[in-house]
Design an enzyme around this catalytic site. Structure first.
Site: not given
Length: 388
Positions: A83, A256
Site C-alpha cells: 500500500r 505469492e
C-alpha cells in the site's frame, strides 16, 4: 459474511436493494475534499448529493471523487502489503459500459494497460449498483487464472483451486488443452444478456517461463506464471455507492507465486517434485526438506521475473516498504487496518519487520469486499441469486 481481515469486527452484509446511507456519503465526501483542497468547498457538493439520494436512493460520483475513492480503498486494503504506492493507482472510469462485449473489450484494455511495459497498478471501475436493480459482474476471481482438470488417477492437472470453475465454463462450451497452464476464459454476466464466455487474446496474457539461477533442470519442468495479478470479483465501496465490477491489479510479490500458488498442497504442490530433483532427504520432516525446496522455488520465481524484465518485489523489500507506509500514515494522522496473517509473508516471516508488530483490524471505508455470492461464482457454483 465475515469481511476478510476483520474476524472480531465483521461488517454488515451488503443488501443490493438498500439505498445509499447519507451519513456514509457525507463522511467520504468530507474526507475526500479535506485531503484534496483543490476540489473546493464540500458543502455545495453535499447539498447536491443529499438531493440525489433523496430522489433516487443513490448518487453519482464525479471523476475526481471516483478516482480518489478508489485510491483510498487501496489504502484501506487490510490484506495488501504493497500500500505504499496507493497514490500511484491508475483509475479507469468505465461506468458507461453496459453490454458484455463492451465490458470484455475494456477488460482486455485493462490487461494491456497494466502489463505492457513496466507493470503498473490499475483499476477499471464499471457501473455502480442501483438499489433493487440487477448489475453486471465477472465470475472469475482474477482476470487471468489457469484451469484445473480432474483425472482418473486422482492427480489433477493444472490448478486444483480452479477445478470447479473450469468445469463450470466447460458447461458453457469452453474446452481447454488439458494442460497445466491453460488460461481460463472470462465469464461476464449482464442483466440483459445473461452469461457470456470470452477467450482472452494471447497478446494480453503476459507470462514468464520459470528457470533457476543454478539448476539447469528447473527450466525443463515447463513451469510459468502470468505477470499481472488482477483481482476481478471484489466489490468496491465508496461513500455508500457500490461497484460490483471493479477489477484491480498491482504487481506480484515473489512469495505469492513461489510460496503459495506453486507450493500450496491444494494448488500446484511442487515442493515434493523440487525436493526430489535437488536430491533432498524427504524421509522425515526434521530434514527441513520442505523449507529448502521452498527457498529454491522462490529463488526461481524471482530470478525468472528479473530475467524477463517483469516487475516483481521480494518479501524482504516489500516488508520494509510497508513499515514506511505505516510511518507515512501515522504522520498523516490516519490509522492503518491490517491483517497480520496476510501482511506477514509466507516465507521467512520472522525475518521481516512486519512480523514483530501488532496491527489494528477494523472496517474502514472506502474498501474492497468479497461477497459470498461472488466467492461462490469463482468456484463455479452459481446457486440461487439474491434479489438485486
Amino acid at each position: 459474511m465475515i469481511v476478510p481481515g476483520y474476524r472480531d469486527c465483521p461488517a454488515e452484509p451488503w443488501d443490493p436493494g438498500t439505498p445509499v446511507d447519507p451519513g456514509e456519503a457525507e463522511d467520504f465526501l468530507r474526507r475526500c475534499y479535506t485531503e484534496n483542497p483543490r476540489l473546493g468547498p464540500v458543502e455545495p457538493r453535499l447539498a447536491i448529493v443529499r438531493a440525489q439520494v433523496a430522489a433516487t436512493g443513490t448518487y453519482v460520483h464525479t471523476t475526481d471523487e471516483l478516482t480518489y475513492g478508489a485510491k483510498m480503498a487501496w489504502r484501506n486494503a487490510s490484506r495488501c502489503i504493497g500500500r505504499l504506492y496507493w497514490r500511484s493507482l491508475m483509475v479507469l472510469d468505465r461506468r458507461r459500459a453496459r453490454t458484455a462485449d463492451e465490458i470484455y473489450s475494456l477488460l482486455v484494455q485493462h490487461l494491456q494497460t497494466a502489463g505492457d511495459g513496466p507493470i503498473r497498478p490499475v483499476i477499471s471501475v464499471f457501473a455502480a449498483a442501483q438499489p433493487g436493480r440487477p448489475h453486471a459482474r465477472v465470475w472469475n476471481e482474477q482476470l487471468i487464472r489457469y484451469a484445473g482438470y480432474r483425472t482418473e488417477n486422482d492427480q489433477p492437472v493444472g490448478d486444483p483451486r480452479q477445478i470447479g470453475f473450469t468445469e463450470a465454463v466447460q458447461g458453457f462450451g469452453w474446452r481447454g488443452k488439458g494442460e497445466a497452464f491453460d488460461v481460463l476464459p472470462l465469464v461476464i454476466e449482464t442483466p440483459g444478456e445473461g452469461v457470456r464466455v470470452y477467450e482472452l487474446p494471447e497478446r494480453v496474457i503476459r507470462e514468464v517461463p520459470l528457470s533457476h539461477p543454478e539448476f539447469a533442470w528447473f527450466a525443463e519442468l515447463g513451469l510459468r506464471w502470468h505477470a499481472v495479478p488482477a483481482i476481478a470479483n471484489m466489490r468496491l465501496t465508496i461513500g455508500g455507492v457500490h461497484y460490483p465490477l471493479a477489477p484491480f491489479n498491482g504487481w506480484y510479490m515473489g512469495s505469492e507465486i513461489g510460496s503459495r500458488n506453486l507450493a500450496d498442497r491444494d494448488r500446484y504442490d511442487l515442493l515434493p517434485l523440487v525436493a526430489a530433483r535437488i536430491g533432498l532427504d524427504t524421509s522425515r520432516e526434521s530434514t527441513l526438506w520442505r523449507d529448502r525446496a521452498l527457498v529454491e522455488l522462490n529463488r526461481a520465481v524471482l530470478h525468472s521475473f528479473e530475467r524477463a524484465g517483469v516487475k516483481m518485489s521480494d518479501h524482504h523489500t516489500e516488508s520494509q516498504r510497508f513499515v514506511t507506509h505505516l510511518a507515512n500514515e501515522e504522520k498523516a494522522g490516519r490509522r492503518v487496518p491490517a491483517d497480520w496473517t496476510w501482511i506477514v509473508p509466507p516465507l521467512s516471516g520472522g525475518l521481516t519487520p512486519v512480523f514483530h508488530r501488532y496491527y489494528d483490524e477494523f472496517d474502514q471505508r472506502p474498501a474492497f469486499y468479497l461477497d459470498d455470492e461472488a466467492a461462490e461464482l469463482a468456484k463455479g457454483c452459481p446457486g440461487p441469486r439474491r434479489t438485486r
